[in-house]
Design an enzyme around this catalytic site. Sequence first.
Site, short mmCIF file in Angstrom:
data_model
loop_
_atom_site.label_atom_id
_atom_site.label_comp_id
_atom_site.label_asym_id
_atom_site.label_seq_id
_atom_site.Cartn_x
_atom_site.Cartn_y
_atom_site.Cartn_z
N ASP A 13 0.40 18.99 11.49
CA ASP A 13 1.16 19.34 12.48
C ASP A 13 2.12 19.08 13.62
O ASP A 13 1.92 19.02 14.28
CB ASP A 13 -0.03 19.59 13.12
CG ASP A 13 -1.12 20.82 12.71
OD1 ASP A 13 -0.67 21.69 12.00
OD2 ASP A 13 -2.35 20.95 12.64
N LYS A 16 7.46 20.16 10.63
CA LYS A 16 7.95 19.35 10.01
C LYS A 16 8.65 20.66 9.77
O LYS A 16 9.80 21.11 8.82
CB LYS A 16 6.48 19.67 8.61
CG LYS A 16 5.77 18.40 8.34
CD LYS A 16 5.41 18.48 7.29
CE LYS A 16 3.65 19.24 7.54
NZ LYS A 16 3.00 18.48 8.04
N GLY A 40 0.44 25.14 8.08
CA GLY A 40 1.40 26.41 8.45
C GLY A 40 2.54 26.52 9.64
O GLY A 40 2.20 25.65 10.15
N HIS A 41 3.66 25.96 8.31
CA HIS A 41 4.57 26.05 9.85
C HIS A 41 5.49 26.91 9.78
O HIS A 41 5.47 28.26 9.62
CB HIS A 41 5.81 25.25 7.79
CG HIS A 41 4.48 24.19 7.19
ND1 HIS A 41 5.60 23.58 5.92
CD2 HIS A 41 4.06 23.66 7.00
CE1 HIS A 41 4.76 22.73 5.63
NE2 HIS A 41 3.74 22.68 6.26
N GLN A 228 0.58 19.00 5.08
CA GLN A 228 0.13 18.67 5.40
C GLN A 228 0.55 16.55 5.75
O GLN A 228 1.85 17.06 6.34
CB GLN A 228 -1.93 18.13 4.68
CG GLN A 228 -2.21 19.28 4.22
CD GLN A 228 -1.67 20.57 3.56
OE1 GLN A 228 -1.04 19.90 2.63
NE2 GLN A 228 -2.16 21.81 4.06
P1 IMP Z 1 -8.71 21.91 3.87
O1 IMP Z 1 -7.27 21.50 2.70
O2 IMP Z 1 -8.42 22.96 3.43
O3 IMP Z 1 -9.53 20.94 2.36
O4 IMP Z 1 -8.75 20.92 4.82
C1 IMP Z 1 -9.32 19.40 4.92
C2 IMP Z 1 -8.70 19.02 6.15
O5 IMP Z 1 -7.33 18.64 6.24
C3 IMP Z 1 -9.28 19.53 7.73
O6 IMP Z 1 -9.36 18.69 8.16
C4 IMP Z 1 -8.07 20.25 7.69
O7 IMP Z 1 -8.55 20.43 9.14
C5 IMP Z 1 -6.72 19.28 7.45
N1 IMP Z 1 -5.79 20.57 7.16
C6 IMP Z 1 -5.59 20.89 5.66
N2 IMP Z 1 -4.42 21.55 6.15
C7 IMP Z 1 -3.27 21.40 7.09
C8 IMP Z 1 -2.81 21.57 8.03
O8 IMP Z 1 -1.24 22.41 7.79
N3 IMP Z 1 -2.61 20.92 9.30
C9 IMP Z 1 -3.40 20.12 10.16
N4 IMP Z 1 -4.79 19.43 9.12
C10 IMP Z 1 -4.81 20.48 7.97
#
Ligand code: IMP
Length: 432
Positions: A13, A16, A40-41, A228
Amino acid sequence: MPAIAVVGAQWGDEAKGHVIDLLAEHASLVVRCQGGPNAGHTVVTPRGTFRLHLVPCGALRPGVRSVIGHGVVVDPFGLLEELDTLAAAGVEPTSLLLSERAHLIMPYHRRLDLLEERARGEAAIGTTGRGIGPAYADKASRTGLRVCDALSPTGRKELQRAARRARRLIGSFDAAAGAPDTPDADPGEDIDRYIEALERLRPYVGDALTVVHDALDRGETVLLEGAQAALLDLDAGAYPFVTSSCTLVAGALAGAGIPPSALKGTIGVYKAYPTRVGAGPFPSEMDFETGNTVREIGHEYGATTGRPRRCGWFDAVTARYSARLNGYSALALTHLDVFDGFPTLRLCTGYRLRGDVIHRVPPLAADLAACEPIYEDLSGWRRPTAAARRGEDLPDAARAFIARVEELVGVPVALVTVGPERDEAIHLRPLL
Ligand code: IMP
């Protein structure tokens, strides 16, 4: 062969989407490389604000091709919903290409994601619940299905086989929880809906690798859109509180299917204050009150799940770690304006762990959680910066903050953003 990678340098977050949208103006192709609809971009354009989960940010620039690379895990329902939302806003990503090799997220992956989280109890990761982990687990164990598999003549059979296997897995969770609640919907009907969704996507499916390779051969600028961030990387991140893909530049290359020799530069995106959603250690997390203030000024709520983000002070230990993992050629520093009203800013320059001063990210989550930040305080600028368009327009204290970030990370800051709009950006040096 100029490929430029844009990757998250902290805990995700970092805005990007904003940076990629700015660079996409000069690119012919934008490739989303890994992750899935957990991302979520957010991109603010004159046509409105868009939150993209799977569609690459280049889709919002007319004439730019968008590719969903084979490193991405794709939820067909989510992708269709996103395309419908874009179409309703008058954006038709006609040039979107979905890699035939991308793995699929099935409805049962989402269900397994939630069951696994529930089973973890207090050790829950706080996943986005989008089925990301289970989909990548199937991919790694060679039981996953790719877009091309599901759309092949034997696709229905393979989907049925996968659903049977999933039902057994889900059953074992439900049995362990002592409450049998296996889905009673007709699995055949689900597969029909799934195939219908895939058929709607068929016009977008194709040979993404050749398209990307050809663009590079022609010398076009290809942007690699990471998702991420470094500290959520499966290997180097704060395991197990991480996502399930390689979020580093290495993952961007692998997910787009291009060699390191094609890479001209890597831009690391840092937010002036890191944020984190989900559970896990976060050494420079702000105190409750400061965190709330930053969250409200910076609108720090997850673009995918709406969860409040935890806010922290700039952490040079993790920042330098991510720079060494990714080898940034330049940095983008976003959300600088959020600090406009702050009398003092803190920078974490090291950790104290059981009496020792360290400058590394320890591998054990318990150790990272036990790290006490060592702070250095800088004066704030207490002046609005949103109207600044050149480095000289920024207050001295803001320039001093940027200079200190550069010094601590060891990489120059090329772009600073002072608001979400396209023009709320200061180009200190060329990014490309
Ligand atoms: P998952 O990717 O849904 O399996 O989540 C694993 C961890 O990565 C959790 O702490 C999520 O909140 C974090 N996470 C996954 N995608 C994002 C993102 O796009 N932004 C911030 N955190 C993320």
